[in-house]
Scaffold this active site. Structure first.
Site, PDB file in Angstrom:
ATOM      1  N   LYS A  34       5.486  -2.081 -10.363  1.00  0.00           N
ATOM      2  CA  LYS A  34       6.873  -1.787 -10.586  1.00  0.00           C
ATOM      3  C   LYS A  34       7.569  -2.405  -9.283  1.00  0.00           C
ATOM      4  CE  LYS A  34       6.890   3.484 -10.790  1.00  0.00           C
ATOM      5  NZ  LYS A  34       6.171   3.673  -9.135  1.00  0.00           N
ATOM      6  N   ARG A 109      12.500   9.342 -13.056  1.00  0.00           N
ATOM      7  CA  ARG A 109      12.205   9.408 -13.558  1.00  0.00           C
ATOM      8  C   ARG A 109      11.828  10.230 -14.459  1.00  0.00           C
ATOM      9  NH1 ARG A 109       7.480   7.022  -9.551  1.00  0.00           N
ATOM     10  NH2 ARG A 109       5.866   7.780  -9.325  1.00  0.00           N
ATOM     11  N   ARG A 148      -7.173  -1.557  -8.361  1.00  0.00           N
ATOM     12  CA  ARG A 148      -6.632  -0.662  -7.088  1.00  0.00           C
ATOM     13  C   ARG A 148      -7.634   0.006  -5.907  1.00  0.00           C
ATOM     14  NH1 ARG A 148      -0.760   0.680  -7.424  1.00  0.00           N
ATOM     15  NH2 ARG A 148      -0.956   2.588  -7.801  1.00  0.00           N
ATOM     16  N   ARG A 164      -5.279   5.629  -2.502  1.00  0.00           N
ATOM     17  CA  ARG A 164      -4.301   6.275  -2.583  1.00  0.00           C
ATOM     18  C   ARG A 164      -4.963   7.716  -3.312  1.00  0.00           C
ATOM     19  NH1 ARG A 164       0.926   4.096  -5.119  1.00  0.00           N
ATOM     20  NH2 ARG A 164       1.005   6.064  -6.276  1.00  0.00           N
ATOM     21  N   ARG A 175      -1.312  11.241 -14.129  1.00  0.00           N
ATOM     22  CA  ARG A 175       0.340  10.123 -13.930  1.00  0.00           C
ATOM     23  C   ARG A 175       0.514   8.982 -15.351  1.00  0.00           C
ATOM     24  NH1 ARG A 175      -0.200   6.796  -9.675  1.00  0.00           N
ATOM     25  NH2 ARG A 175       1.570   7.039  -8.676  1.00  0.00           N
TER      26      ARG A 175
HETATM   27  P1  AMP Z   1       4.959   6.568  -6.807  1.00  0.00           P
HETATM   28  O1  AMP Z   1       4.522   5.828  -5.931  1.00  0.00           O
HETATM   29  O2  AMP Z   1       6.193   6.137  -7.249  1.00  0.00           O
HETATM   30  O3  AMP Z   1       3.929   6.233  -8.529  1.00  0.00           O
HETATM   31  O4  AMP Z   1       4.399   8.227  -6.415  1.00  0.00           O
HETATM   32  C1  AMP Z   1       3.491   8.524  -6.856  1.00  0.00           C
HETATM   33  C2  AMP Z   1       4.220  10.448  -6.335  1.00  0.00           C
HETATM   34  O5  AMP Z   1       5.221  10.297  -5.750  1.00  0.00           O
HETATM   35  C3  AMP Z   1       4.364  10.164  -7.867  1.00  0.00           C
HETATM   36  O6  AMP Z   1       3.480  10.876  -8.405  1.00  0.00           O
HETATM   37  C4  AMP Z   1       5.295  11.824  -7.861  1.00  0.00           C
HETATM   38  O7  AMP Z   1       4.276  13.037  -7.634  1.00  0.00           O
HETATM   39  C5  AMP Z   1       6.359  11.055  -6.458  1.00  0.00           C
HETATM   40  N1  AMP Z   1       7.066  11.008  -6.985  1.00  0.00           N
HETATM   41  C6  AMP Z   1       7.466   9.950  -6.609  1.00  0.00           C
HETATM   42  N2  AMP Z   1       8.699   9.853  -7.324  1.00  0.00           N
HETATM   43  C7  AMP Z   1       9.275  10.390  -8.110  1.00  0.00           C
HETATM   44  C8  AMP Z   1      10.263  11.017  -8.822  1.00  0.00           C
HETATM   45  N3  AMP Z   1      11.128  10.215  -9.114  1.00  0.00           N
HETATM   46  N4  AMP Z   1      10.394  12.522  -9.417  1.00  0.00           N
HETATM   47  C9  AMP Z   1       9.719  12.916  -8.936  1.00  0.00           C
HETATM   48  N5  AMP Z   1       7.644  12.704  -8.667  1.00  0.00           N
HETATM   49  C10 AMP Z   1       8.151  11.312  -7.784  1.00  0.00           C
END
Ligand code: AMP
Length: 230
Positions: A34, A109, A148, A164, A175
């Site tokens: 994404k 989300r 990754r 990460r 996740r």
């Molecule tokens: P991402 O890079 O989008 O996968 O986000 C990394 C982490 O940030 C996620 O696993 C959550 O812990 C937190 N996070 C990012 N966006 C959200 C969201 N919209 N709602 C809740 N947690 C978020």
């Protein structure tokens, strides 16, 4: 996000917005691509990308109050509570460069976040034009996350190297499970509003991005990517 007066549907500001600068959101499991696709949309449509994951990681790195609050949650691979992320997004959305269109990456989300976003967009006299959902089988998502991980891993290095913490295998699986559980009502919400585009994201990046651009063009009346020639 309560309190501010509701904007009227037919306000001149909304009518002035050009379809080539849409308000978009990209949804997809961790590892679905994404962020890659949101970056491509951002470049091709010349609209800023707002990644909540990137913003939160920057807050963690900067040791801000928000960063300290969410650090452990992110490392566990869990979602930050709705009220925390909604308050942050509400603040970020007010940046002047997001006025003329944007692509949200990683938000909303949950259904609660989607409802809060609808309200906030209305307060700002905007509305989402299209929500693009990247569909990728879980096995493929796990494979991509393993790649990754391998790419970022060098002996003795920790997360400071760019690796990460939330890409560790057990965290990644958590996740994905959280995503599958939380995203179903969210997708229903946008499907009911008629602004959901389901995109097959299992193939190569370029093919997926062509599908994304075609979906945006179809929804906004903007220019279509020409079909591959001959
Ligand atoms: P991402 O890079 O989008 O996968 O986000 C990394 C982490 O940030 C996620 O696993 C959550 O812990 C937190 N996070 C990012 N966006 C959200 C969201 N919209 N709602 C809740 N947690 C978020």
């Amino acid at each position: 996000m309560e309190g501010a007066p509701r904007a009227h549907e037919s306000s001149p500001d909304r009518a002035r917005k050009t379809p080539s600068q849409p308000y978009l959101a990209v949804l997809g499991a961790p590892g679905s691509g994404k962020s890659t696709q949101a970056r491509i949309l951002s470049e091709q449509l010349q609209i800023p990308r707002l990644s909540t994951g990137d913003r939160l990681r920057a807050e963690v790195a900067g040791r801000s109050e928000l960063g300290r609050r969410v650090e452990e949650t992110i490392a566990r691979g869990e979602l930050v509570p709705d009220e925390v992320i909604v308050a942050a997004v509400r603040h970020w959305l007010r940046a002047p460069d997001l006025e003329g269109g944007f692509v949200l990456d990683g938000f909303p989300r949950t259904l609660g976040q989607a409802v809060a976003l609808d309200r906030e967009m209305e307060n700002l006299n905007r509305s989402l034009d299209l929500v693009l959902h990247l569909r990728v089988p879980t096995d493929e998502v796990l494979r991509r996350l393993a790649v990754r991980r391998a790419e970022h891993q060098t002996p003795g290095e920790g997360s400071a190297s760019g690796r990460r913490v939330d890409d560790l295998p057990e965290v990644a699986r958590r996740r994905i499970e959280a995503y599958l559980q939380d995203s179903a009502p969210l997708l229903d919400h946008y499907r009911a509003r008629g602004i959901l585009a389901e995109i097959d994201g299992a193939g190569p990046v370029e093919e997926t991005s062509e599908r994304m651009m075609a979906a945006v063009a179809g929804a906004t009346g903007g220019p279509r990517t020409p079909p591959p020639c001959c």
